[in-house]
Write a protein that holds these residues in place. Structure first.
Motif, mmCIF file in Angstrom:
data_model
loop_
_atom_site.group_PDB
_atom_site.id
_atom_site.type_symbol
_atom_site.label_atom_id
_atom_site.label_comp_id
_atom_site.label_asym_id
_atom_site.label_seq_id
_atom_site.Cartn_x
_atom_site.Cartn_y
_atom_site.Cartn_z
ATOM 1 N N LEU A 8 11.988 -8.174 -26.185
ATOM 2 C CA LEU A 8 10.595 -8.086 -25.736
ATOM 3 C C LEU A 8 10.554 -7.733 -24.253
ATOM 4 C CD1 LEU A 8 7.540 -8.540 -26.312
ATOM 5 C CD2 LEU A 8 7.907 -10.963 -25.703
ATOM 6 N N TYR A 9 9.836 -6.625 -23.935
ATOM 7 C CA TYR A 9 9.697 -6.165 -22.553
ATOM 8 C C TYR A 9 8.292 -6.378 -21.995
ATOM 9 C CZ TYR A 9 14.198 -3.680 -22.418
ATOM 10 O OH TYR A 9 15.526 -3.355 -22.391
ATOM 11 N N GLY A 10 7.323 -6.530 -22.876
ATOM 12 C CA GLY A 10 5.938 -6.664 -22.450
ATOM 13 C C GLY A 10 5.050 -6.715 -23.676
ATOM 14 N N GLU A 11 3.744 -6.716 -23.465
ATOM 15 C CA GLU A 11 2.792 -6.829 -24.558
ATOM 16 C C GLU A 11 2.967 -5.685 -25.553
ATOM 17 O OE1 GLU A 11 -2.047 -6.776 -25.011
ATOM 18 O OE2 GLU A 11 -1.165 -7.803 -23.278
ATOM 19 N N MET A 12 3.334 -6.010 -26.786
ATOM 20 C CA MET A 12 3.583 -5.062 -27.873
ATOM 21 C C MET A 12 4.702 -4.069 -27.548
ATOM 22 S SD MET A 12 1.635 -6.143 -30.257
ATOM 23 C CE MET A 12 1.379 -4.886 -31.517
ATOM 24 N N GLN A 48 1.042 -11.612 -26.681
ATOM 25 C CA GLN A 48 0.666 -12.243 -25.408
ATOM 26 C C GLN A 48 1.657 -11.956 -24.294
ATOM 27 O OE1 GLN A 48 0.093 -16.432 -26.180
ATOM 28 N NE2 GLN A 48 -1.428 -16.070 -27.772
ATOM 29 N N ALA A 49 2.903 -11.712 -24.653
ATOM 30 C CA ALA A 49 3.969 -11.430 -23.670
ATOM 31 C C ALA A 49 3.983 -12.482 -22.565
ATOM 32 C CB ALA A 49 3.828 -10.018 -23.124
ATOM 33 N N GLN A 50 3.868 -12.052 -21.310
ATOM 34 C CA GLN A 50 3.992 -12.990 -20.187
ATOM 35 C C GLN A 50 2.896 -14.048 -20.157
ATOM 36 O OE1 GLN A 50 4.222 -9.653 -19.965
ATOM 37 N NE2 GLN A 50 5.666 -8.989 -18.366
ATOM 38 N N ARG A 51 1.807 -13.839 -20.898
ATOM 39 C CA ARG A 51 0.746 -14.855 -20.950
ATOM 40 C C ARG A 51 1.130 -16.024 -21.848
ATOM 41 N NH1 ARG A 51 -3.250 -13.073 -23.644
ATOM 42 N NH2 ARG A 51 -2.473 -11.026 -24.266
ATOM 43 N N HIS A 52 2.152 -15.843 -22.665
ATOM 44 C CA HIS A 52 2.629 -16.910 -23.546
ATOM 45 C C HIS A 52 3.409 -17.926 -22.716
ATOM 46 C CE1 HIS A 52 4.735 -18.942 -26.826
ATOM 47 N NE2 HIS A 52 4.001 -18.283 -27.700
ATOM 48 N N LYS A 53 3.179 -19.196 -22.970
ATOM 49 C CA LYS A 53 3.765 -20.239 -22.116
ATOM 50 C C LYS A 53 5.282 -20.288 -22.185
ATOM 51 C CE LYS A 53 3.466 -24.547 -23.160
ATOM 52 N NZ LYS A 53 2.948 -25.903 -23.406
ATOM 53 N N LYS A 54 5.881 -19.748 -23.279
ATOM 54 C CA LYS A 54 7.334 -19.799 -23.400
ATOM 55 C C LYS A 54 8.026 -18.514 -22.937
ATOM 56 C CE LYS A 54 7.361 -23.052 -27.305
ATOM 57 N NZ LYS A 54 7.786 -23.287 -28.702
ATOM 58 N N VAL A 55 7.244 -17.495 -22.609
ATOM 59 C CA VAL A 55 7.816 -16.204 -22.232
ATOM 60 C C VAL A 55 7.860 -16.082 -20.713
ATOM 61 C CG1 VAL A 55 7.540 -13.696 -22.349
ATOM 62 C CG2 VAL A 55 7.009 -15.115 -24.357
ATOM 63 N N GLU A 57 8.028 -14.557 -16.850
ATOM 64 C CA GLU A 57 7.212 -13.511 -16.237
ATOM 65 C C GLU A 57 8.003 -12.235 -15.949
ATOM 66 O OE1 GLU A 57 5.318 -15.084 -12.793
ATOM 67 O OE2 GLU A 57 4.064 -16.515 -13.912
ATOM 68 N N ASP A 58 9.332 -12.311 -15.919
ATOM 69 C CA ASP A 58 10.129 -11.162 -15.490
ATOM 70 C C ASP A 58 10.739 -10.380 -16.646
ATOM 71 O OD1 ASP A 58 11.989 -13.010 -16.335
ATOM 72 O OD2 ASP A 58 13.345 -12.737 -14.638
ATOM 73 N N ILE A 59 10.093 -10.392 -17.833
ATOM 74 C CA ILE A 59 10.711 -9.747 -18.989
ATOM 75 C C ILE A 59 10.787 -8.221 -18.853
ATOM 76 C CG2 ILE A 59 10.212 -11.590 -20.629
ATOM 77 C CD1 ILE A 59 7.806 -9.956 -21.586
ATOM 78 N N GLU A 60 9.995 -7.620 -17.985
ATOM 79 C CA GLU A 60 10.110 -6.173 -17.798
ATOM 80 C C GLU A 60 11.495 -5.814 -17.261
ATOM 81 O OE1 GLU A 60 6.997 -4.622 -15.396
ATOM 82 O OE2 GLU A 60 5.400 -5.184 -16.787
ATOM 83 N N GLU A 61 12.045 -6.669 -16.403
ATOM 84 C CA GLU A 61 13.384 -6.442 -15.858
ATOM 85 C C GLU A 61 14.453 -7.180 -16.656
ATOM 86 O OE1 GLU A 61 10.884 -7.802 -13.841
ATOM 87 O OE2 GLU A 61 10.215 -5.792 -13.246
#
Length: 420
Positions: A8-12, A48-55, A57-61
């Motif tokens: 997962l890199y971001g929303e969808m 939800q990506a970064q808005r999800h409490k378990k995900v 914030e830096d998943i793009e990198e």
């Protein structure tokens, strides 16, 4: 060590990629995943990506591997854990690993998740006792231990007074009481029906509701009224779609129409919560099982009943490690037939798109065989697929098992489906 995984890199933004795992440390464990069960919670993470409490914030990198309902084999054990784990051990994972941030495998980590061929378990997983040995004869049922543990945890979290006016509580559903499973025509509801009929504490009356007749019919086919009666449970299926006073109508199925000891809510529906609360008898307990996406979700509740009738409410999100261990025993001993909720199987190449479209696909659990590539198969509709030699062989096995997925079907799939 090279792995292939859905990240997962971001929303969808979900991608199947091949990449190098870091070198395993002395306090870590290298493992291969064999099966993962796709969960609506993963769909929530994707949307939800970064808005999800378990995900993070830096998943793009630093993308995370999806999937938290997985089963596999241990490949290599770091020095710290060699006395507790051995290469070749089969495992299941308790996603609630005790991380203070709420982080969990399948949501939060770069090297650890179920939609992958190989992963690395961090020290925290073993320290928390979350890597559990599993001796079941199938991998796909191992992937269903976690969802079953959510149901087991909900049943265990129910509580009632030891006696009237007592402040001492007896944990669990009321044995021999009246129980209602509202909106329970999805895979989690099906597991709850199975556990209510076959678990250690059984109600005397079990009312299961839904609003779609075809789903109710499927539930009744999988969990017949006659089978429940043989286990001492009077099972009633009810379509509530056109009911005017749902609470009063459903209470008619209870002794003296007094109401229910235990009510569980399997859909985040405000109206259902309200009439579910109205269905409780004295000392009745309501479990809000279904997790809402709306952070402001609320419903009208009668506080007169809370004060004078001692009704009470719990909410459970997943099971704890004890629930997981109990679920492993239920599956290993075949007390619960988890195969009944498997409706689709697929290869890892289809996991990303399937996760993104879970609500549209419908049905029960989708089992990913991570070392294979294969289109999504709807188990009970395999006869509609154009026949080739692979499908012919699989169809014969499924017919033998009443078009339920099975250990025989799993072995055939793993031996004959193309490798990814």
């Amino acid at each position: 060590m090279v792995t292939k995984a859905v990240r997962l890199y971001g929303e969808m933004d979900v991608r199947l990629e091949e990449f190098q795992l870091p070198e395993m440390k002395e306090d870590e464990i290298l493992a291969e995943v064999v099966t993962d069960s796709l969960c609506m919670s993963s769909y929530k993470a994707v949307t939800q990506a970064q808005r999800h409490k378990k995900v993070p914030e830096d998943i793009e990198e630093n993308p995370v591997i999806l999937g938290h309902e997985f089963c596999g084999r241990i490949l290599q054990v770091g020095e710290k854990w060699k006395d507790q784990y051995q290469p070749g051990d089969k495992f299941v994972i308790q996603p609630n690993i005790g991380d203070k941030r709420g982080y969990a495998p399948g949501y939060s980590f770069r090297w650890m998740g179920g939609d992958a061929t190989k992963i690395i378990f961090s020290n925290q997983v073993m320290e928390n006792g979350s890597l559990l040995k599993y001796q079941g004869d199938t991998f796909f049922e191992g992937s269903l231990v976690e969802p079953l543990s959510c149901v087991v945890g909900a049943f265990n979290a129910q509580y009632h007074m030891k006696e009237m006016y007592s402040h001492e509580h007896v944990m669990g559903i009321r044995e021999g009481g009246a129980m209602a499973l509202l909106g329970a025509t999805g895979p989690m509801g099906f597991l709850a029906i199975d556990f209510a009929i076959h678990g250690p504490k059984k109600p005397s009356v079990l009312v299961v509701t839904g609003r779609t007749q075809s789903k109710i019919d499927m539930a009744e086919k999988l969990y017949p009224v006659k089978e429940a009666a043989q286990n001492g449970v009077k099972l009633v299926y009810v379509n509530t779609r056109n009911m005017e006073d749902t609470a009063q109508t459903l209470c008619q199925y209870t002794e003296d129409q007094a109401g229910f000891d235990d009510v569980m809510i399997f859909a985040p529906d405000r109206e259902m919560v309200s009439y579910g609360a109205d269905m409780l008898k004295y000392d009745g307990c309501l479990n809000f099982f279904s997790g809402p996406a709306d952070t402001a979700f609320s419903a009208d509740v009668n506080f007169y009943d809370i004060h004078y009738n001692s009704t009470h409410f719990v909410g459970t999100s997943g099971g704890n490690t004890a629930d997981m261990k109990q679920s492993i025993e239920l599956i290993e001993n075949k007390t619960v037939n988890a195969a009944k909720i498997v409706t689709h199987v697929l290869g890892l190449d289809q996991a990303a798109e399937t996760t993104k479209h879970l609500p549209e696909i419908g049905g029960g659990k989708k089992i990913v065989y991570t070392h294979h590539k294969y289109p999504v198969i709807e188990v009970d509709k395999i006869g509609e697929i154009s026949e080739n030699n692979f499908i012919k062989g699989l169809k014969t096995i499924l017919a033998k098992h009443g078009y339920l997925w099975s250990g025989e079907a799993e072995r055939y799939f793993m031996n004959n489906a193309p490798d990814i």
